[in-house]
Design an enzyme around this catalytic site. Structure first.
Site, mmCIF file in Angstrom:
data_model
loop_
_atom_site.group_PDB
_atom_site.id
_atom_site.type_symbol
_atom_site.label_atom_id
_atom_site.label_comp_id
_atom_site.label_asym_id
_atom_site.label_seq_id
_atom_site.Cartn_x
_atom_site.Cartn_y
_atom_site.Cartn_z
ATOM 1 N N ARG A 104 0.935 -1.706 -0.023
ATOM 2 C CA ARG A 104 0.169 0.178 -0.004
ATOM 3 C C ARG A 104 1.429 1.295 -0.455
ATOM 4 N NH1 ARG A 104 -4.408 -2.495 4.062
ATOM 5 N NH2 ARG A 104 -5.834 -3.435 2.104
ATOM 6 N N ASN A 114 -7.156 1.579 -2.263
ATOM 7 C CA ASN A 114 -5.212 1.315 -1.716
ATOM 8 C C ASN A 114 -4.618 0.403 -2.461
ATOM 9 O OD1 ASN A 114 -7.547 -0.727 -0.941
ATOM 10 N ND2 ASN A 114 -6.932 0.190 1.165
ATOM 11 N N HIS A 117 -6.569 -6.185 -1.676
ATOM 12 C CA HIS A 117 -6.823 -6.530 -0.273
ATOM 13 C C HIS A 117 -6.709 -7.136 0.256
ATOM 14 C CE1 HIS A 117 -10.638 -7.995 1.588
ATOM 15 N NE2 HIS A 117 -10.326 -9.227 0.870
#
Length: 142
Positions: A104, A114, A117
């Site tokens: 990130r 971002n 996941h």
């Protein structure tokens, strides 16, 4: 340590920025085997279903809109202590708080965009993997 599987998404911004290869290289350098992978473009219904636990939260609609804005990569990673190790290399959810060298910190554009996941627990990994992959689409290599 235990051999685990975790679920991972490379989000639309990182796909659009051609970061797939760089992120996969990080996964493999960290000792993960990528045992399933595919590119897809989520429908609104798929995104709402995947993020159902967040329904009603202020960020839900924006998250669904972002996650349906372009193609994503979904993958299953396998390795020792995979869930926690994957979370460590992803970095903090808010990229402003992510440590240098994390995914990130290096690939995120914003809090929502971002880059990646990852599952937060073994149980959620199992649920998330099953949401996107049939058993015959997963190929363990360990």
């Amino acid at each position: 340590m235990a051999l685990e599987r975790t679920f991972s998404i490379i989000k639309p911004n990182a796909v659009a920025n051609n970061n797939i290869g760089a992120i996969y290289a990080r996964f493999e350098s960290a000792g993960f085997n990528i045992i399933a992978a595919k590119m897809l473009h989520l429908t609104k219904e798929q995104a709402e279903g995947f993020y159902a636990e967040h329904k009603g939260r202020p960020f839900f609609d924006g998250l669904v809109e972002f996650m349906t804005s372009g193609p994503i990569m979904v993958q299953v990673l396998e390795g020792e202590n995979a869930v926690q190790r994957h979370r460590d290399i992803m970095g903090a959810t808010n990229p402003d708080n992510a440590l240098a060298g994390t995914l990130r910190a290096d690939f995120a554009d914003s809090f929502t965009a971002n880059a990646v996941h990852g599952s937060d627990a073994v149980e959620s990994a199992q649920r998330e993997i099953a949401y996107f992959f049939a058993a015959d689409e997963i190929f363990p290599r360990s």
